[in-house]
Scaffold this active site. Structure first.
Site, PDB file in Angstrom:
ATOM      1  NE  ARG A  15      55.958 -60.245  18.856  1.00 39.23           N
ATOM      2  CZ  ARG A  15      56.781 -60.891  20.225  1.00 39.23           C
ATOM      3  NH1 ARG A  15      58.339 -60.909  19.445  1.00 39.23           N
ATOM      4  NH2 ARG A  15      56.305 -61.028  20.629  1.00 39.23           N
ATOM      5  NE  ARG A  46      52.841 -61.143  24.976  1.00 37.92           N
ATOM      6  CZ  ARG A  46      52.343 -62.319  25.576  1.00 37.92           C
ATOM      7  NH1 ARG A  46      51.613 -62.312  26.834  1.00 37.92           N
ATOM      8  NH2 ARG A  46      53.328 -62.790  25.406  1.00 37.92           N
ATOM      9  NE  ARG A  93      54.818 -67.513  29.313  1.00 38.29           N
ATOM     10  CZ  ARG A  93      54.917 -66.409  27.711  1.00 38.29           C
ATOM     11  NH1 ARG A  93      55.881 -67.322  26.933  1.00 38.29           N
ATOM     12  NH2 ARG A  93      54.731 -65.488  27.576  1.00 38.29           N
ATOM     13  NE  ARG A 117      56.969 -62.323  29.283  1.00 40.79           N
ATOM     14  CZ  ARG A 117      56.551 -62.631  27.967  1.00 40.79           C
ATOM     15  NH1 ARG A 117      57.549 -64.067  27.637  1.00 40.79           N
ATOM     16  NH2 ARG A 117      56.390 -62.013  26.591  1.00 40.79           N
ATOM     17  CE  LYS A 132      57.131 -66.773  18.758  1.00 38.73           C
ATOM     18  NZ  LYS A 132      56.088 -67.347  19.630  1.00 38.73           N
TER      19      LYS A 132
HETATM   20  P1  AMP Z   1      57.632 -62.607  23.794  1.00 39.29           P
HETATM   21  O1  AMP Z   1      58.235 -62.852  24.791  1.00 39.29           O
HETATM   22  O2  AMP Z   1      58.268 -62.510  22.423  1.00 39.29           O
HETATM   23  O3  AMP Z   1      56.557 -62.487  23.919  1.00 39.29           O
HETATM   24  O4  AMP Z   1      57.665 -60.758  23.703  1.00 39.29           O
HETATM   25  C1  AMP Z   1      57.250 -59.532  24.624  1.00 39.29           C
HETATM   26  C2  AMP Z   1      57.316 -58.209  23.836  1.00 39.29           C
HETATM   27  O5  AMP Z   1      58.364 -57.933  23.994  1.00 39.29           O
HETATM   28  C3  AMP Z   1      56.057 -58.200  23.428  1.00 39.29           C
HETATM   29  O6  AMP Z   1      54.833 -58.746  23.104  1.00 39.29           O
HETATM   30  C4  AMP Z   1      56.604 -56.736  22.529  1.00 39.29           C
HETATM   31  O7  AMP Z   1      55.719 -55.923  23.442  1.00 39.29           O
HETATM   32  C5  AMP Z   1      57.837 -56.518  22.588  1.00 39.29           C
HETATM   33  N1  AMP Z   1      58.714 -57.292  21.425  1.00 39.29           N
HETATM   34  C6  AMP Z   1      59.455 -58.442  21.572  1.00 39.29           C
HETATM   35  N2  AMP Z   1      60.156 -58.807  20.315  1.00 39.29           N
HETATM   36  C7  AMP Z   1      59.184 -58.084  19.534  1.00 39.29           C
HETATM   37  C8  AMP Z   1      59.528 -57.986  17.775  1.00 39.29           C
HETATM   38  N3  AMP Z   1      60.415 -57.965  17.215  1.00 39.29           N
HETATM   39  N4  AMP Z   1      58.633 -56.379  17.836  1.00 39.29           N
HETATM   40  C9  AMP Z   1      58.120 -55.301  18.344  1.00 39.29           C
HETATM   41  N5  AMP Z   1      58.209 -55.884  20.127  1.00 39.29           N
HETATM   42  C10 AMP Z   1      59.004 -56.851  20.581  1.00 39.29           C
END
Ligand code: AMP
Length: 220
Positions: A95, A178, A134, A167, A20
């Protein structure tokens, strides 16, 4: 008469590792709208050491979702900024169903509505492979893969020269968690948006260019 580009208000939906972020960055730049990535915003807040960042980090490190009210507040502020007026690509938000409902209300208050929700369909084995290999740039957010998309110099970002990092939530145990969180809390959004006639599915497993072309067709 000059053609006016249609507003582009998109959500990119899919499991972690579906691509994404890579695709949102590209599409948003091509259409001169902001990519709004909640994960990036939370990581920036965490490294800046703000109170929001400290709260978020404790959830992110476990691979859990940050509470809805926190993330909805963050998005409400971001969507109210002038650069989001004529469109955006939301990457990683919503989400959960309450987040999707809050988004509909926020956009309604702004006199806006979503144009399309793009779902990135990628098999789980491929997600695990991508996430555990990654590496990302903490400065410009570019992403790499140790085998399928390595930087020219090992460990160094091609675009800005910063040292790449893994990360903290990309370790195998956290990645598995996740993916479970995605299946339980985020996958219900597929039916939610399908029922509203907004969902378009894109096969996310192919080469980056092929996925990009499929997205462009889906939003045309
Ligand atoms: P991402 O970079 O999109 O994979 O997000 C990394 C982490 O940020 C996720 O595993 C959540 O802990 C938090 N996070 C990101 N976006 C959201 C969201 N819309 N709602 C809740 N937690 C989020």
């Amino acid at each position: 008469m000059t053609a006016v580009a249609a507003p582009m208000r998109l959500v990119f939906l899919g499991p972690p590792g579906a691509g994404k972020g890579t695709q949102a960055r590209e599409l948003a730049a091509a259409h001169h709208v902001p990519q709004i990535a909640t994960g990036d915003m939370l990581r920036e807040a965490a490294s800046a050491g703000t109170p929001l960042g400290a709260t978020a980090k404790s959830y992110m490190d476990r691979g859990a979702l940050v509470p809805d009210d926190v993330i909805i507040g963050l998005i409400a502020e971001r969507l109210a900024k002038p650069d989001a007026k004529s469109g955006f690509v939301l990457d990683g938000f919503p989400r959960t169903i309450p987040q999707a409902e809050a988004l509909a209300r926020l956009l309604g208050d702004l006199g806006q509505a979503l144009d399309r929700v793009i779902y990135f369909d990628v098999p789980e084995a491929e997600l695990l492979r991508r996430l555990t290999g990654r590496r990302s740039c903490p400065v410009c957010q570019s992403t790499y893969h140790v085998i399928s998309n390595p930087p020219r110099r090992e460990g160094i970002c091609d675009k800005c020269g910063a040292a790449l990092v893994q990360r903290s939530d990309d370790s195998e145990g956290t990645v598995r968690h996740r993916l479970e969180v995605y299946a339980k809390q985020t996958a219900p959004l597929l039916d939610y948006y399908r029922g509203r006639g907004l969902l378009a599915t894109v096969e996310g497993e192919g080469p980056i260019d092929a996925v990009q072309a499929a997205i462009r067709r889906a939003v045309a």
